[in-house]
Scaffold this active site. Structure first.
Site, PDB file in Angstrom:
ATOM      1  N   ASP A  73       1.912   1.609  -2.493  1.00 42.69           N
ATOM      2  CA  ASP A  73       1.138   0.411  -2.824  1.00 42.69           C
ATOM      3  C   ASP A  73       0.530   0.557  -4.215  1.00 42.69           C
ATOM      4  O   ASP A  73       0.569   1.642  -4.806  1.00 42.69           O
ATOM      5  CB  ASP A  73       0.061   0.141  -1.759  1.00 42.69           C
ATOM      6  CG  ASP A  73      -0.759   1.375  -1.401  1.00 42.69           C
ATOM      7  OD1 ASP A  73      -0.732   2.363  -2.151  1.00 42.69           O
ATOM      8  OD2 ASP A  73      -1.445   1.329  -0.375  1.00 42.69           O
ATOM      9  N   ASN A 142     -10.419   0.819   8.080  1.00 40.85           N
ATOM     10  CA  ASN A 142     -10.276  -0.434   8.836  1.00 40.85           C
ATOM     11  C   ASN A 142      -8.890  -0.543   9.490  1.00 40.85           C
ATOM     12  O   ASN A 142      -8.519  -1.596   9.983  1.00 40.85           O
ATOM     13  CB  ASN A 142     -10.520  -1.648   7.925  1.00 40.85           C
ATOM     14  CG  ASN A 142      -9.463  -1.774   6.832  1.00 40.85           C
ATOM     15  OD1 ASN A 142      -8.601  -0.918   6.683  1.00 40.85           O
ATOM     16  ND2 ASN A 142      -9.542  -2.853   6.064  1.00 40.85           N
ATOM     17  N   HIS A 144      -5.916  -0.038   7.976  1.00 37.79           N
ATOM     18  CA  HIS A 144      -4.776  -0.427   7.142  1.00 37.79           C
ATOM     19  C   HIS A 144      -3.838   0.761   6.914  1.00 37.79           C
ATOM     20  O   HIS A 144      -4.253   1.915   6.959  1.00 37.79           O
ATOM     21  CB  HIS A 144      -5.216  -1.082   5.827  1.00 37.79           C
ATOM     22  CG  HIS A 144      -5.808  -0.188   4.791  1.00 37.79           C
ATOM     23  ND1 HIS A 144      -6.891  -0.556   4.034  1.00 37.79           N
ATOM     24  CD2 HIS A 144      -5.470   1.042   4.347  1.00 37.79           C
ATOM     25  CE1 HIS A 144      -7.179   0.403   3.174  1.00 37.79           C
ATOM     26  NE2 HIS A 144      -6.334   1.390   3.347  1.00 37.79           N
ATOM     27  N   GLU A 149      -3.240  -4.958   5.359  1.00 37.85           N
ATOM     28  CA  GLU A 149      -4.638  -5.099   5.745  1.00 37.85           C
ATOM     29  C   GLU A 149      -4.783  -5.836   7.085  1.00 37.85           C
ATOM     30  O   GLU A 149      -3.904  -6.634   7.451  1.00 37.85           O
ATOM     31  CB  GLU A 149      -5.384  -5.906   4.669  1.00 37.85           C
ATOM     32  CG  GLU A 149      -5.615  -5.147   3.377  1.00 37.85           C
ATOM     33  CD  GLU A 149      -6.816  -4.200   3.454  1.00 37.85           C
ATOM     34  OE1 GLU A 149      -7.037  -3.566   4.503  1.00 37.85           O
ATOM     35  OE2 GLU A 149      -7.527  -4.101   2.454  1.00 37.85           O
TER      36      GLU A 149
HETATM   37  C1  GLP Z   1      -6.030   3.517   0.337  1.00 42.73           C
HETATM   38  C2  GLP Z   1      -4.493   3.296   0.306  1.00 42.73           C
HETATM   39  C3  GLP Z   1      -3.819   3.867   1.519  1.00 42.73           C
HETATM   40  C4  GLP Z   1      -4.569   5.117   1.954  1.00 42.73           C
HETATM   41  C5  GLP Z   1      -5.913   4.690   2.495  1.00 42.73           C
HETATM   42  C6  GLP Z   1      -6.809   5.823   2.953  1.00 42.73           C
HETATM   43  O1  GLP Z   1      -6.748   2.481  -0.191  1.00 42.73           O
HETATM   44  N1  GLP Z   1      -4.063   1.981   0.092  1.00 42.73           N
HETATM   45  O2  GLP Z   1      -2.451   4.114   1.249  1.00 42.73           O
HETATM   46  O3  GLP Z   1      -3.845   5.796   2.947  1.00 42.73           O
HETATM   47  O4  GLP Z   1      -6.555   3.794   1.621  1.00 42.73           O
HETATM   48  O5  GLP Z   1      -7.442   6.458   1.871  1.00 42.73           O
HETATM   49  P1  GLP Z   1      -8.189   7.836   2.008  1.00 42.73           P
HETATM   50  O6  GLP Z   1      -7.155   8.881   2.178  1.00 42.73           O
HETATM   51  O7  GLP Z   1      -8.920   7.990   0.689  1.00 42.73           O
HETATM   52  O8  GLP Z   1      -9.098   7.731   3.178  1.00 42.73           O
END
Ligand code: GLP
Length: 253
Positions: A73, A142, A144, A149
């Site tokens: 992403d 949340n 995702h 989302e």
């Molecule tokens: C981000 C990304 C995801 C990631 C998630 C968790 O914003 N879009 O691909 O897995 O949120 O992030 P973190 O590992 O910092 O908790």
């Protein structure tokens, strides 16, 4: 209720041990198939994993020279030299330290003038690569995955996503702690690409992920928790540290 797909749960004592184990798993996968097509996440969770992969590469234990990497992403609307771009993150933490060929690094262009066309281009590139062999995923607080989302519906294909407030808050660290500076939209692979990956590895560490993991892995399939759809995958591996397992041992065993 047991999930419909075959799910392997691996719980390790620390985030470090999780990173090491997932890195070893990827080394094995690359040894079996040097032309592996991977999808790679950003965020805090994979940092230790990328550090291990770089170390293993330096030790000569793994080569990415014939592999293909798809960025999962990307934030929309940042200048091509903005350090918060996920493409920049992946370059900083992995690509510049390993032997991936430039032409096999697939990036979503968050500065594309026509974001919808950029998503269509990315789907075509993924199809041309034969789809994903391995989707490496984190999970948002949340629920995702990538930037799919929560909402009334999910989208199968790569698309422009509206970021949830919680997600913009979670990404504020990239913008001097200011959620209002986080882009409102992002580009992301859709759920179909993730569910069609031959292997899916969901990695979660830290106590803050325990509640959403229970919902994602044992709750009903709902677009309000996009990660819940990973229960449908026939080869889902979930890698947790004991903090992320939290009080979920009984629910997840
Ligand atoms: C981000 C990304 C995801 C990631 C998630 C968790 O914003 N879009 O691909 O897995 O949120 O992030 P973190 O590992 O910092 O908790």
């Amino acid at each position: 209720m047991r999930p419909p797909g075959a799910q392997t749960l691996r719980v390790l004592p620390t985030a470090e041990a999780v990173a090491e184990a997932v890195a070893e798993r990827l080394v094995e996968a690359l040894a079996r198939n040097p032309e592996l097509v991977l999808a790679l996440p950003t965020g805090r969770t994979p940092l230790l994993l990328y550090r291990h992969l770089v170390a293993l590469h330096r030790e000569g234990r793994v080569s990415f020279s014939r592999a293909t990497a798809f960025q999962l992403d990307e934030l929309l609307g940042l200048a091509p030299d903005h350090p918060a771009r996920f493409a920049a993150y992946l370059t900083r933490h992995l690509f510049q330290h390993v032997d991936l060929a430039q032409e096999r690094i697939q990036r979503l262009d968050g500065a594309a003038p026509d974001p919808e066309a950029e998503c269509a281009r990315y789907e075509d590139a993924l199809a041309a690569a034969g789809g994903l062999d391995v989707a490496l995923l984190g999970i948002g607080d949340n629920g995702h995955v990538a930037f799919n989302e929560p909402g009334p519906t999910l989208q199968a294909r790569a698309h422009v996503a509206v970021l949830a407030r919680q997600t913009r808050e979670a990404n504020a660290g990239l913008f001097a702690g200011e959620p209002s500076h986080v882009p409102t939209h992002a580009l992301t692979l859709g759920m179909a690409a993730l569910l069609q990956a031959r292997e899916v590895h969901l990695v979660a560490t830290g106590a803050s992920k325990a509640d959403i993991l229970r919902a994602a892995l044992r709750g009903p399939l709902t677009p309000q928790v996009p990660a819940s759809f990973l229960q449908l995958h026939p080869r889902l591996s979930v890698w947790l540290d004991t903090a992320a397992l939290g009080q979920n041992e009984a629910a997840l065993s």
